[in-house]
Design a protein around this motif. Sequence first.
Motif, PDB file in Angstrom:
ATOM      1  N   ARG A  20       0.875  -1.122  -0.064  1.00 29.68           N
ATOM      2  CA  ARG A  20       0.018  -0.002   0.045  1.00 29.68           C
ATOM      3  C   ARG A  20       0.892   1.289   0.212  1.00 29.68           C
ATOM      4  O   ARG A  20       1.766   1.541   0.781  1.00 29.68           O
ATOM      5  CB  ARG A  20      -0.969  -0.184   1.279  1.00 29.68           C
ATOM      6  CG  ARG A  20      -1.847   1.346   1.057  1.00 29.68           C
ATOM      7  CD  ARG A  20      -2.849   0.811   2.290  1.00 29.68           C
ATOM      8  NE  ARG A  20      -3.708   2.130   2.104  1.00 29.68           N
ATOM      9  CZ  ARG A  20      -4.982   2.162   1.909  1.00 29.68           C
ATOM     10  NH1 ARG A  20      -5.328   0.860   1.700  1.00 29.68           N
ATOM     11  NH2 ARG A  20      -5.704   3.160   1.617  1.00 29.68           N
ATOM     12  N   ALA A  21       0.445   2.328  -0.978  1.00 26.41           N
ATOM     13  CA  ALA A  21       1.069   3.374  -1.076  1.00 26.41           C
ATOM     14  C   ALA A  21       0.094   4.616  -1.049  1.00 26.41           C
ATOM     15  O   ALA A  21      -0.149   4.747  -2.181  1.00 26.41           O
ATOM     16  CB  ALA A  21       2.423   3.404  -1.925  1.00 26.41           C
ATOM     17  N   GLY A  22       0.142   5.439  -0.160  1.00 25.38           N
ATOM     18  CA  GLY A  22      -1.147   6.428  -0.403  1.00 25.38           C
ATOM     19  C   GLY A  22      -2.545   5.763  -0.549  1.00 25.38           C
ATOM     20  O   GLY A  22      -3.045   4.730   0.138  1.00 25.38           O
ATOM     21  N   SER A  23      -3.081   6.327  -1.764  1.00 31.63           N
ATOM     22  CA  SER A  23      -4.479   5.844  -2.263  1.00 31.63           C
ATOM     23  C   SER A  23      -4.137   4.675  -3.045  1.00 31.63           C
ATOM     24  O   SER A  23      -5.291   4.216  -3.473  1.00 31.63           O
ATOM     25  CB  SER A  23      -4.992   6.997  -2.827  1.00 31.63           C
ATOM     26  OG  SER A  23      -4.223   7.324  -4.183  1.00 31.63           O
ATOM     27  N   HIS A  24      -3.188   4.198  -3.438  1.00 30.98           N
ATOM     28  CA  HIS A  24      -2.999   3.235  -4.297  1.00 30.98           C
ATOM     29  C   HIS A  24      -2.405   1.773  -3.653  1.00 30.98           C
ATOM     30  O   HIS A  24      -1.787   1.946  -2.749  1.00 30.98           O
ATOM     31  CB  HIS A  24      -2.279   3.658  -5.382  1.00 30.98           C
ATOM     32  CG  HIS A  24      -2.749   4.453  -6.362  1.00 30.98           C
ATOM     33  ND1 HIS A  24      -3.301   5.732  -6.114  1.00 30.98           N
ATOM     34  CD2 HIS A  24      -3.253   4.227  -7.675  1.00 30.98           C
ATOM     35  CE1 HIS A  24      -3.896   6.181  -7.103  1.00 30.98           C
ATOM     36  NE2 HIS A  24      -3.811   5.336  -8.304  1.00 30.98           N
ATOM     37  N   TRP A  25      -2.409   0.857  -4.357  1.00 34.86           N
ATOM     38  CA  TRP A  25      -1.841  -0.447  -4.249  1.00 34.86           C
ATOM     39  C   TRP A  25      -0.787  -0.954  -5.272  1.00 34.86           C
ATOM     40  O   TRP A  25      -1.204  -0.740  -6.556  1.00 34.86           O
ATOM     41  CB  TRP A  25      -2.664  -1.558  -4.247  1.00 34.86           C
ATOM     42  CG  TRP A  25      -3.566  -1.823  -3.244  1.00 34.86           C
ATOM     43  CD1 TRP A  25      -4.813  -1.748  -3.006  1.00 34.86           C
ATOM     44  CD2 TRP A  25      -3.273  -2.334  -1.744  1.00 34.86           C
ATOM     45  NE1 TRP A  25      -5.510  -1.649  -1.628  1.00 34.86           N
ATOM     46  CE2 TRP A  25      -4.291  -2.258  -0.883  1.00 34.86           C
ATOM     47  CE3 TRP A  25      -2.038  -2.900  -1.036  1.00 34.86           C
ATOM     48  CZ2 TRP A  25      -4.507  -2.519   0.457  1.00 34.86           C
ATOM     49  CZ3 TRP A  25      -2.188  -2.992   0.060  1.00 34.86           C
ATOM     50  CH2 TRP A  25      -3.275  -3.071   0.930  1.00 34.86           C
ATOM     51  N   ILE A  26       0.539  -0.890  -4.791  1.00 33.99           N
ATOM     52  CA  ILE A  26       1.556  -1.229  -5.748  1.00 33.99           C
ATOM     53  C   ILE A  26       1.582  -2.919  -5.882  1.00 33.99           C
ATOM     54  O   ILE A  26       1.733  -3.485  -4.940  1.00 33.99           O
ATOM     55  CB  ILE A  26       3.012  -0.745  -5.284  1.00 33.99           C
ATOM     56  CG1 ILE A  26       2.852   0.919  -5.063  1.00 33.99           C
ATOM     57  CG2 ILE A  26       3.990  -1.406  -6.372  1.00 33.99           C
ATOM     58  CD1 ILE A  26       4.305   1.208  -4.396  1.00 33.99           C
ATOM     59  N   ILE A  27       1.160  -3.343  -7.076  1.00 39.71           N
ATOM     60  CA  ILE A  27       1.209  -4.706  -7.212  1.00 39.71           C
ATOM     61  C   ILE A  27       2.146  -5.390  -8.070  1.00 39.71           C
ATOM     62  O   ILE A  27       2.471  -4.943  -9.099  1.00 39.71           O
ATOM     63  CB  ILE A  27      -0.265  -5.220  -7.801  1.00 39.71           C
ATOM     64  CG1 ILE A  27      -1.441  -4.739  -6.720  1.00 39.71           C
ATOM     65  CG2 ILE A  27      -0.301  -6.742  -7.727  1.00 39.71           C
ATOM     66  CD1 ILE A  27      -2.757  -4.913  -7.767  1.00 39.71           C
ATOM     67  N   ILE A  28       2.953  -6.186  -7.455  1.00 43.34           N
ATOM     68  CA  ILE A  28       4.144  -6.778  -8.129  1.00 43.34           C
ATOM     69  C   ILE A  28       3.796  -8.015  -8.631  1.00 43.34           C
ATOM     70  O   ILE A  28       3.263  -9.071  -7.632  1.00 43.34           O
ATOM     71  CB  ILE A  28       5.424  -6.757  -7.188  1.00 43.34           C
ATOM     72  CG1 ILE A  28       5.912  -5.384  -6.634  1.00 43.34           C
ATOM     73  CG2 ILE A  28       6.656  -7.242  -7.894  1.00 43.34           C
ATOM     74  CD1 ILE A  28       6.833  -5.253  -5.673  1.00 43.34           C
TER      75      ILE A  28
END
Length: 160
Positions: free
Chosen positions: A126-134
């Motif tokens: 989770r980063a702010g209002s977003h999900w970083i999906i790897i």
Amino acid sequence: MTVSVDDFKRALQLWASGVTVVTTQSEKFGVQGMTVTAFSSVSIDPPQILVCINEAADTGEGINTSQCFAVNILNAGQQDVSNQFAGGSSQEQRFENTSWKAGRTGVPILNDSLVSLECKVIEKVRAGSHWIIIGEVEDCVCRTGTPLLYYRGTYRKLVD
């Protein structure tokens, strides 16, 4: 003091990016997809990429459920596909006029995209209002053509 939202948006409009449609499929939600410009390679060995998806996006829920997704890099002639998957229509409507097939994991692979990368989720941050999906790339289909670009709030094409 942090930069204002308006200044931040103006600054990021000066970054030219490719345009992708991220797709997934799950028993719970069916086929889903959305236009995404926040995409990057992460690692060559093992082959990994990342996408950033707003926490409110329903496609993110589908990825979380299925743990699989595809990144379809759009070609210069797919501006209509980008617009169709950018929102304002149901998931069913997004796929109605788009040629696709199920990949190895069942996720939709757009038949006319420049590249399709089929991935399994290996990490979600989770980063702010977003999900970083790897995701680790399990399959890759490359086709001929040139990419669709997005710059200063409009679509662009490469010129020879």
